[in-house]
Write an enzyme that holds these catalytic residues in place. Sequence first.
Site, PDB file in Angstrom:
ATOM      1  N   PRO A  88      28.046  41.970  35.392  1.00  0.00           N
ATOM      2  CA  PRO A  88      28.132  40.551  35.022  1.00  0.00           C
ATOM      3  C   PRO A  88      28.787  40.340  33.656  1.00  0.00           C
ATOM      4  O   PRO A  88      29.163  39.227  33.312  1.00  0.00           O
ATOM      5  CB  PRO A  88      26.677  40.073  35.013  1.00  0.00           C
ATOM      6  CG  PRO A  88      25.829  41.276  35.145  1.00  0.00           C
ATOM      7  CD  PRO A  88      26.675  42.391  35.638  1.00  0.00           C
ATOM      8  N   GLU A 115      19.208  48.245  35.173  1.00  0.00           N
ATOM      9  CA  GLU A 115      19.476  47.308  34.077  1.00  0.00           C
ATOM     10  C   GLU A 115      20.849  47.513  33.451  1.00  0.00           C
ATOM     11  O   GLU A 115      21.271  46.760  32.597  1.00  0.00           O
ATOM     12  CB  GLU A 115      18.399  47.435  32.993  1.00  0.00           C
ATOM     13  CG  GLU A 115      17.019  47.058  33.470  1.00  0.00           C
ATOM     14  CD  GLU A 115      16.968  45.663  34.076  1.00  0.00           C
ATOM     15  OE1 GLU A 115      17.383  44.717  33.401  1.00  0.00           O
ATOM     16  OE2 GLU A 115      16.525  45.542  35.231  1.00  0.00           O
ATOM     17  N   ARG A 153      43.026  40.913  52.047  1.00  0.00           N
ATOM     18  CA  ARG A 153      43.774  39.879  52.760  1.00  0.00           C
ATOM     19  C   ARG A 153      45.108  39.541  52.104  1.00  0.00           C
ATOM     20  O   ARG A 153      45.943  38.875  52.704  1.00  0.00           O
ATOM     21  CB  ARG A 153      42.908  38.629  52.985  1.00  0.00           C
ATOM     22  CG  ARG A 153      42.466  37.925  51.740  1.00  0.00           C
ATOM     23  CD  ARG A 153      41.622  36.725  52.058  1.00  0.00           C
ATOM     24  NE  ARG A 153      42.374  35.640  52.670  1.00  0.00           N
ATOM     25  CZ  ARG A 153      43.269  34.889  52.032  1.00  0.00           C
ATOM     26  NH1 ARG A 153      43.526  35.100  50.759  1.00  0.00           N
ATOM     27  NH2 ARG A 153      43.903  33.933  52.657  1.00  0.00           N
ATOM     28  N   ASP A 168      49.438  31.315  50.287  1.00  0.00           N
ATOM     29  CA  ASP A 168      48.356  31.696  49.399  1.00  0.00           C
ATOM     30  C   ASP A 168      48.549  31.236  47.966  1.00  0.00           C
ATOM     31  O   ASP A 168      47.642  30.721  47.349  1.00  0.00           O
ATOM     32  CB  ASP A 168      48.273  33.213  49.390  1.00  0.00           C
ATOM     33  CG  ASP A 168      46.937  33.675  49.851  1.00  0.00           C
ATOM     34  OD1 ASP A 168      46.495  33.147  50.873  1.00  0.00           O
ATOM     35  OD2 ASP A 168      46.363  34.516  49.173  1.00  0.00           O
TER      36      ASP A 168
HETATM   37 CL1  6GU Z   1      30.006  42.619  39.350  1.00  0.00          CL
HETATM   38  N1  6GU Z   1      27.379  42.835  39.124  1.00  0.00           N
HETATM   39  C1  6GU Z   1      26.148  42.322  38.984  1.00  0.00           C
HETATM   40  N2  6GU Z   1      25.096  43.162  38.945  1.00  0.00           N
HETATM   41  N3  6GU Z   1      25.897  41.031  38.890  1.00  0.00           N
HETATM   42  C2  6GU Z   1      26.957  40.240  38.933  1.00  0.00           C
HETATM   43  C3  6GU Z   1      28.260  40.688  39.079  1.00  0.00           C
HETATM   44  C4  6GU Z   1      28.445  42.021  39.168  1.00  0.00           C
HETATM   45  N4  6GU Z   1      29.084  39.625  39.084  1.00  0.00           N
HETATM   46  C5  6GU Z   1      28.315  38.568  38.948  1.00  0.00           C
HETATM   47  N5  6GU Z   1      27.026  38.912  38.857  1.00  0.00           N
END
Ligand code: 6GU
Length: 261
Positions: A88, A115, A153, A168
């Site tokens: 994230p 984590e 795709r 696209d």
């Molecule tokens: Cl790539 N990994 C995780 N664990 N949570 C996420 C993510 C990735 N992208 C958005 N939330």
Amino acid sequence: MNFIVLTIFPEMFNPFWEHGIIKRAIDRSKILASAVDIRDFAEGRHRITDDRPYGGGCGMIMKPEPLAGAIRAAIKKTPLSKRILLTPQGRRFDQSVARELASSDGVILVCGRYEGVDERICHDFIDDEISIGDYVLTGGELAAMVIIDAVTRLIPGVLGGKDSAEKDSFSESVLEHAQYTRPSTFEGIDVPEVLLSGNHQEIEKWRLETSLIRTFLKRRDLLENRCLSLREIEILKKWCHDIEKIVYDQSIHGPDALSGG
Ligand code: 6GU
């Protein structure tokens, strides 16, 4: 295009490889795809892949040695592939990132779990970090599938001719126009007449108009960041003119004139 996913849950990918466009792309050798178990690179009887964080704190961290082993093995198979950590904290995945990856030789997608991942892996074994949005998943596996789907795709020959890349690049900054299929009347609602007319010029114009109006109503941000074509500007100007006329007529006749009140 070669996708190698490094994960502690490789089985999650079996149904993904075995359905729809992804399956067809694999069968037709448009992509090579595999999910490798990080645990295969873990030492000891229990083949542990996580451990407690130095300095304390809750949650477990992915150990560096199994990840390093898995990444090295993947690099050996595909030396030109980019190594991407799914987290994230990464840069946001969007259509332009999908296009960037689609033009590369391949990607090694490292799925974080627990984590987080030991920082030394991020530094020395990873080229790029990608997130699929501002929310936290329990692991990178679903993000890997999202990325593989969006990238696959875009690979030439994966979709049928009509769905190809040129449409696209358009659809990335305006939303797709409204679509209908048979029957021509469904629960009392008719398909717009123009679509049955056979007049391709009129149909194309109608599609562009519905694309624009949808984008304006649902995703104004896309329209604001788009470089508009002359035709699009003409359509938007006509709306402005039509709306101005309604407002002007109302203000002349008074707001209650039409309701008779
Ligand atoms: Cl790539 N990994 C995780 N664990 N949570 C996420 C993510 C990735 N992208 C958005 N939330």
